[in-house]
Design a protein around this motif. Structure first.
Motif, short mmCIF file in Angstrom:
data_model
loop_
_atom_site.label_atom_id
_atom_site.label_comp_id
_atom_site.label_asym_id
_atom_site.label_seq_id
_atom_site.Cartn_x
_atom_site.Cartn_y
_atom_site.Cartn_z
N ASN A 122 1.29 -1.53 0.18
CA ASN A 122 0.06 0.03 -0.04
C ASN A 122 1.09 1.40 -0.02
OD1 ASN A 122 -2.61 -0.20 2.10
ND2 ASN A 122 -2.45 0.15 0.20
N GLN A 123 2.05 1.22 0.84
CA GLN A 123 3.21 1.91 1.17
C GLN A 123 3.58 2.64 -0.22
OE1 GLN A 123 5.12 2.84 4.99
NE2 GLN A 123 5.35 5.12 4.06
N PHE A 124 4.32 1.57 -0.38
CA PHE A 124 5.21 1.36 -1.73
C PHE A 124 3.94 1.93 -3.52
CE2 PHE A 124 6.53 -1.00 -5.51
CZ PHE A 124 7.70 -1.31 -5.83
N GLU A 125 3.28 1.34 -3.69
CA GLU A 125 2.36 2.32 -4.32
C GLU A 125 2.77 3.49 -4.68
OE1 GLU A 125 -0.29 -0.77 -5.82
OE2 GLU A 125 0.70 -1.82 -6.43
N SER A 126 1.60 3.56 -3.21
CA SER A 126 1.29 5.91 -2.90
C SER A 126 2.98 6.08 -3.26
CB SER A 126 1.00 5.48 -1.06
OG SER A 126 0.90 6.92 -0.90
N LEU A 127 4.26 5.35 -2.06
CA LEU A 127 5.07 6.51 -3.19
C LEU A 127 5.19 6.52 -4.46
CD1 LEU A 127 7.67 7.96 -1.96
CD2 LEU A 127 8.70 5.57 -1.62
N LEU A 128 5.39 5.41 -5.23
CA LEU A 128 5.18 6.21 -6.63
C LEU A 128 4.19 6.99 -7.23
CD1 LEU A 128 6.07 1.89 -7.22
CD2 LEU A 128 7.70 3.72 -6.83
N CYS A 129 3.57 6.70 -6.39
CA CYS A 129 2.55 8.23 -7.65
C CYS A 129 2.86 9.00 -7.03
CB CYS A 129 0.90 7.39 -6.56
SG CYS A 129 0.64 5.57 -7.43
N LEU A 130 3.43 9.77 -5.74
CA LEU A 130 3.68 10.99 -5.62
C LEU A 130 4.93 11.25 -5.91
CD1 LEU A 130 3.14 10.38 -1.68
CD2 LEU A 130 2.32 12.29 -3.45
N LEU A 131 5.81 10.33 -6.44
CA LEU A 131 6.85 10.64 -7.03
C LEU A 131 6.59 10.88 -8.46
CD1 LEU A 131 10.03 8.25 -5.71
CD2 LEU A 131 9.25 10.80 -4.29
N HIS A 132 5.84 10.41 -9.18
CA HIS A 132 5.46 10.01 -10.72
C HIS A 132 5.14 11.36 -10.69
CE1 HIS A 132 2.94 9.61 -14.17
NE2 HIS A 132 4.40 8.68 -14.48
N ALA A 133 3.96 12.07 -9.44
CA ALA A 133 2.95 13.73 -10.00
C ALA A 133 4.20 14.48 -9.94
CB ALA A 133 1.93 13.13 -9.10
N SER A 134 5.46 14.32 -9.43
CA SER A 134 5.86 15.01 -9.01
C SER A 134 7.60 14.73 -10.30
CB SER A 134 7.04 15.08 -7.77
OG SER A 134 6.45 15.39 -6.90
N VAL A 135 7.28 13.83 -11.12
CA VAL A 135 8.88 14.23 -11.99
C VAL A 135 7.59 13.52 -13.11
CG1 VAL A 135 10.82 14.38 -10.71
CG2 VAL A 135 9.64 12.75 -10.76
N PRO A 136 6.67 13.68 -13.64
CA PRO A 136 6.10 12.31 -14.71
C PRO A 136 6.21 12.77 -15.92
CG PRO A 136 5.62 15.68 -15.01
CD PRO A 136 5.88 14.96 -13.55
N ASN A 137 7.69 13.01 -16.04
CA ASN A 137 8.30 12.95 -17.83
C ASN A 137 10.41 12.28 -17.83
OD1 ASN A 137 6.88 14.48 -19.54
ND2 ASN A 137 7.48 16.29 -18.42
N ALA A 138 9.87 11.80 -16.41
CA ALA A 138 11.26 11.70 -15.79
C ALA A 138 11.62 10.16 -16.36
CB ALA A 138 11.35 11.01 -14.20
N ASN A 139 12.87 9.33 -16.63
CA ASN A 139 12.79 8.76 -17.14
C ASN A 139 12.57 7.55 -15.57
OD1 ASN A 139 13.49 8.17 -19.92
ND2 ASN A 139 16.05 9.25 -18.75
N ILE A 140 11.91 5.99 -15.39
CA ILE A 140 11.32 4.59 -15.30
C ILE A 140 11.05 3.78 -15.81
CG2 ILE A 140 9.50 4.58 -13.45
CD1 ILE A 140 8.40 7.24 -13.24
#
Length: 362
Positions: A122-140
């Motif tokens: 639950n927490q792992f996926e939440s953190l990924l969403c928070l980071l993705h929203a901050s850097v939506p164009n990052a290479n992931i």
């Protein structure tokens, strides 16, 4: 010449004393300002209440590619959205708003591992969403087909990892069946090489019947069919604590233990005895305390953590999560089953990660 030097030294001391006295006699407003600036270091960010804030949620869950169907309440038709718009407000300070880009920059080149059960997921996926929203164009880059799912933010060389471990200590298959070994923790050889470790366990310790993940318990060389679960929990946490003290280099690795995540199946706990689940709950409990008090396993966890010599941070999410009877998926998940144990994403786990951000960055 010596007299002149002596006189100069005396003059300098006199000037310093005048400056010091002036600072001590500064106006009350100066002292208040100083206290306010340093208030955060003395603030208990885990003590507070939930307040409505229409600037939340922190991201659009529909745009996050990392949410599993168990937690995606919006996707599976939850009609009320008020649960998304509450912010945790500590009593004596403000919680820094999550800044995913700063998080990644500050942890550049680091490996962060969540270790635990589905609450860790639950927490792992939440953190990924928070980071993705901050850097939506990052290479992931995602590494899904491994024993340790990993998401790498390549521009920052930050790896976010999930290690599935229901009980932290070992469960081994033997001739008699699955044996829970309260004194054994072999996976620690993998964990200790990380830069940040976020641990969690409790959800499976009270399971019985077909859902119980072991058949026997081994305690100090003795095989038992069962034992008091709270005693077993304490013994396992003590094994983990000894591992931290003996094996983890806390100069390199930050160790964090998540508090006990509550469920909401019993309305008696929040003074509604006729309520049997969270299905119709749409608002948090007001105030700063949960009517039924803190769960016993949290006291066990706090007691064990107090015995550890090395620094371990308790991410004490228990009370703030207890207050959020409204934030579970209930039946709005991919299985359409009643779930008052896990949490919607976006939702409460985002606050856990804001607190994690504060613990790591601030």
């Amino acid at each position: 010449m010596d007299f002149q030097r002596f006189s100069s030294v005396l003059l300098a001391i006199f000037i310093i004393m005048i400056i010091f006295s002036s600072l001590c006699l500064a106006s009350p407003s100066s002292n208040v300002k100083w206290r306010k600036q340093n208030n955060r270091s003395n603030c208990d960010v885990y003590q507070g209440s939930w307040v409505y804030d229409d600037s939340y949620p922190l991201y659009n869950s529909s745009a996050c590619p990392f949410i599993r169907k168990e937690f995606d309440c919006f996707e599976y038709g939850r009609p009320d959205h008020l649960y998304l718009q509450y912010r945790w407000q500590p009593t004596t300070c403000d919680l820094p708003r999550s800044d995913g880009q700063n998080f990644l920059q500050s942890l550049q080149g680091k490996k962060i591992m969540f270790i635990g059960d589905s609450i860790s997921l639950n927490q792992f996926e939440s953190l990924l969403c928070l980071l993705h929203a901050s850097v939506p164009n990052a290479n992931i880059r995602e590494e899904k087909n491994t024993s340790v799912p990993t998401v790498i933010f390549e521009d920052y060389e930050v790896s976010i990892m999930l290690f599935h471990s229901l009980l932290l200590v070992d469960v081994e298959q033997e001739d008699i069946g699955r044996v829970l070994k309260l004194d054994s923790l072999k996976d620690g050889n993998i964990w200790k090489d990380m830069d940040v470790l976020v641990f969690n366990t409790w959800l499976w310790w009270y399971r019985r019947g077909p859902k119980q993940p072991w058949d026997y318990v081994e305690d100090d060389g003795t095989i038992l069919k069962d034992m008091d679960r709270m005693v077993a929990f304490r013994k396992a946490l003590t094994t983990w604590a000894k591992w931290v003290d003996s094996e983890v280099d806390t100069n390199k690795t930050r160790v964090i233990f998540q508090g006990i995540s509550p469920s909401h199946y019993n309305g008696t706990e929040w003074n509604e005895p006729k309520v049997m689940n969270c299905s119709k709950e749409t608002q948090p409990i007001s105030g700063s305390t949960y009517p039924s008090g803190l769960p016993l396993p949290l006291y066990v966890l706090e007691d064990v953590l107090s015995s550890i010599e090395k620094p371990v941070h308790l991410l004490n999410i228990t009370t703030l999560s207890q207050l959020r009877k409204d934030a579970h998926p209930s039946s709005y998940n991919g299985f359409r089953a009643m779930d008052c144990t896990h949490w919607c994403i976006a939702g409460v786990p985002d606050t856990w990660n804001e607190l994690l951000y504060t613990a790591l960055i601030n």
